[in-house]
Design a protein around this motif. Structure first.
Motif, PDB file in Angstrom:
ATOM      1  N   GLY A   1      -9.840  -0.812   5.909  1.00  0.00           N
ATOM      2  CA  GLY A   1     -10.474  -0.529   4.636  1.00  0.00           C
ATOM      3  C   GLY A   1     -10.675   0.942   4.291  1.00  0.00           C
ATOM      4  O   GLY A   1     -11.380   1.267   3.355  1.00  0.00           O
ATOM      5  N   LYS A   2     -10.077   1.859   5.065  1.00  0.00           N
ATOM      6  CA  LYS A   2     -10.260   3.281   4.774  1.00  0.00           C
ATOM      7  C   LYS A   2      -9.457   3.684   3.549  1.00  0.00           C
ATOM      8  O   LYS A   2      -8.238   3.658   3.549  1.00  0.00           O
ATOM      9  CB  LYS A   2      -9.834   4.123   5.979  1.00  0.00           C
ATOM     10  CG  LYS A   2     -10.783   3.999   7.168  1.00  0.00           C
ATOM     11  CD  LYS A   2     -10.380   4.964   8.271  1.00  0.00           C
ATOM     12  CE  LYS A   2     -11.366   4.905   9.432  1.00  0.00           C
ATOM     13  NZ  LYS A   2     -10.995   5.833  10.526  1.00  0.00           N
ATOM     14  N   ARG A   3     -10.158   4.087   2.511  1.00  0.00           N
ATOM     15  CA  ARG A   3      -9.482   4.434   1.265  1.00  0.00           C
ATOM     16  C   ARG A   3      -8.897   5.847   1.322  1.00  0.00           C
ATOM     17  O   ARG A   3      -7.707   6.032   1.226  1.00  0.00           O
ATOM     18  CB  ARG A   3     -10.457   4.330   0.083  1.00  0.00           C
ATOM     19  CG  ARG A   3     -10.965   2.912  -0.129  1.00  0.00           C
ATOM     20  CD  ARG A   3     -12.061   2.867  -1.179  1.00  0.00           C
ATOM     21  NE  ARG A   3     -12.602   1.542  -1.371  1.00  0.00           N
ATOM     22  CZ  ARG A   3     -12.196   0.694  -2.301  1.00  0.00           C
ATOM     23  NH1 ARG A   3     -11.245   1.047  -3.135  1.00  0.00           N
ATOM     24  NH2 ARG A   3     -12.730  -0.499  -2.396  1.00  0.00           N
TER      25      ARG A   3
ATOM     26  N   PHE B   1      -5.450   0.109   2.559  1.00  0.00           N
ATOM     27  CA  PHE B   1      -5.138   1.220   1.667  1.00  0.00           C
ATOM     28  C   PHE B   1      -4.140   2.127   2.372  1.00  0.00           C
ATOM     29  O   PHE B   1      -4.338   2.516   3.519  1.00  0.00           O
ATOM     30  CB  PHE B   1      -6.403   1.985   1.288  1.00  0.00           C
ATOM     31  CG  PHE B   1      -7.388   1.136   0.525  1.00  0.00           C
ATOM     32  CD1 PHE B   1      -7.357   1.097  -0.860  1.00  0.00           C
ATOM     33  CD2 PHE B   1      -8.305   0.342   1.195  1.00  0.00           C
ATOM     34  CE1 PHE B   1      -8.241   0.292  -1.567  1.00  0.00           C
ATOM     35  CE2 PHE B   1      -9.190  -0.467   0.508  1.00  0.00           C
ATOM     36  CZ  PHE B   1      -9.159  -0.497  -0.884  1.00  0.00           C
ATOM     37  N   GLY B   2      -3.052   2.438   1.686  1.00  0.00           N
ATOM     38  CA  GLY B   2      -1.989   3.215   2.310  1.00  0.00           C
ATOM     39  C   GLY B   2      -0.975   2.301   2.985  1.00  0.00           C
ATOM     40  O   GLY B   2      -1.051   1.075   2.914  1.00  0.00           O
TER      41      GLY B   2
ATOM     42  N   LYS C   1      -6.017   6.811  -0.803  1.00  0.00           N
ATOM     43  CA  LYS C   1      -4.757   6.071  -0.690  1.00  0.00           C
ATOM     44  C   LYS C   1      -4.741   4.898  -1.663  1.00  0.00           C
ATOM     45  O   LYS C   1      -5.765   4.340  -2.014  1.00  0.00           O
ATOM     46  CB  LYS C   1      -4.567   5.552   0.738  1.00  0.00           C
ATOM     47  CG  LYS C   1      -4.542   6.622   1.811  1.00  0.00           C
ATOM     48  CD  LYS C   1      -4.318   5.994   3.170  1.00  0.00           C
ATOM     49  CE  LYS C   1      -4.312   7.038   4.284  1.00  0.00           C
ATOM     50  NZ  LYS C   1      -5.654   7.559   4.542  1.00  0.00           N
ATOM     51  N   ALA C   2      -3.529   4.533  -2.082  1.00  0.00           N
ATOM     52  CA  ALA C   2      -3.368   3.387  -2.973  1.00  0.00           C
ATOM     53  C   ALA C   2      -3.624   2.094  -2.209  1.00  0.00           C
ATOM     54  O   ALA C   2      -3.341   1.998  -1.013  1.00  0.00           O
ATOM     55  CB  ALA C   2      -1.957   3.375  -3.545  1.00  0.00           C
TER      56      ALA C   2
ATOM     57  N   ARG D   1       5.094  -0.243   2.377  1.00  0.00           N
ATOM     58  CA  ARG D   1       4.537   0.847   1.581  1.00  0.00           C
ATOM     59  C   ARG D   1       3.523   0.346   0.564  1.00  0.00           C
ATOM     60  O   ARG D   1       3.692  -0.712  -0.036  1.00  0.00           O
ATOM     61  CB  ARG D   1       5.663   1.590   0.851  1.00  0.00           C
ATOM     62  CG  ARG D   1       6.691   2.265   1.755  1.00  0.00           C
ATOM     63  CD  ARG D   1       6.101   3.443   2.472  1.00  0.00           C
ATOM     64  NE  ARG D   1       7.125   4.271   3.113  1.00  0.00           N
ATOM     65  CZ  ARG D   1       6.837   5.342   3.851  1.00  0.00           C
ATOM     66  NH1 ARG D   1       5.574   5.711   4.026  1.00  0.00           N
ATOM     67  NH2 ARG D   1       7.801   6.053   4.407  1.00  0.00           N
ATOM     68  N   ALA D   2       2.486   1.142   0.356  1.00  0.00           N
ATOM     69  CA  ALA D   2       1.522   0.827  -0.696  1.00  0.00           C
ATOM     70  C   ALA D   2       2.122   1.108  -2.061  1.00  0.00           C
ATOM     71  O   ALA D   2       1.874   0.390  -3.030  1.00  0.00           O
ATOM     72  CB  ALA D   2       0.243   1.643  -0.502  1.00  0.00           C
TER      73      ALA D   2
END
Length: 214
Positions: free
Chosen positions: A125-127, A145-146, A130-131, A55-56
């Motif tokens: 790298g898809k933001r 991210f995520g 998401k954290a 988990r992020a």
């Protein structure tokens, strides 16, 4: 209300929870050690699964993510483990991901070179709000991210142990706080290749992780 110490016949208050499962508490290290032969049979950290989510955002904790790796991990047993297409479809269906692709792979902390951990992410790298997943960043080939999903895999023809514990995965991830994932991957691939061919690559310095698909 405070929990009582999980050790049999101990009347004290349990102030320190088991780091593996967070479900039982002890009044002291001595009581935890005494109770471990019983608790290890049911402790979530000691149970085996074929997939864990990293988990992020972990459960509430005052510790920084890199100092709290075990809390970032959540069992996520795949019903269709074994083929990439089936794994991807299940991750998308059960987690609501729009995509699932390889974002990294890394060897364990004890020298294995015939299997590795394989990381699925939602996109390099898809933001998308998401954290940042700081722990995943230790072992992936781009910032993540995520949440990500981690399974075990290996080169074709190898006998990969399917299930593993939360503890073993947490220790492997912790190892990469002080070691380069790409460098370790290249070294283990050289070792595996050498075993298969009988050719010693120990002194070959020009090979890097990109030649092994890292």
């Amino acid at each position: 209300m405070a929990s009582s110490c999980a050790a049999i016949s101990c009347p004290q208050e349990g102030k320190n929870r088991c780091a593996g499962c967070k479900e039982v508490a002890y009044c002291s290290k001595a009581c935890q050690t005494t109770h471990w032969p019983t608790h290890k049979k049911e402790c979530a950290a000691n149970k085996k699964f074929n997939c864990f989510l990293l988990r992020a955002d972990a459960s509430p904790s005052s510790a920084a993510p890199l100092n709290n790796i075990a809390d970032q991990l959540e069992p996520f047993h795949l019903q269709n483990y074994g083929t990439e297409t089936a794994e991807v479809n299940e991750l998308k269906r059960r987690l609501g991901w729009t995509g699932a692709i390889e974002v990294g792979k890394f060897y364990d902390h004890i020298g294995s070179d015939d299997w590795y951990y394989f990381v699925y992410g939602q996109g390099k790298g898809k933001r998308e709000g998401k954290a940042k997943n700081e722990v995943a960043g230790l072992v992936c080939n781009a910032p993540q991210f995520g949440d990500v999903a981690i399974i075990r895999s290996g080169p074709a023809g190898t006998d990969t142990p399917e299930e593993f514990t939360k503890t073993s995965l947490a220790r492997a991830l912790d190892f990469y706080k002080t070691h380069s994932a790409s460098q370790v991957f290249a070294e283990r691939e050289k070792s595996r290749f050498g075993k298969q061919t009988g050719f010693n690559l120990a002194d070959v310095k020009s090979m890097d992780a990109t030649q092994f698909g890292y």
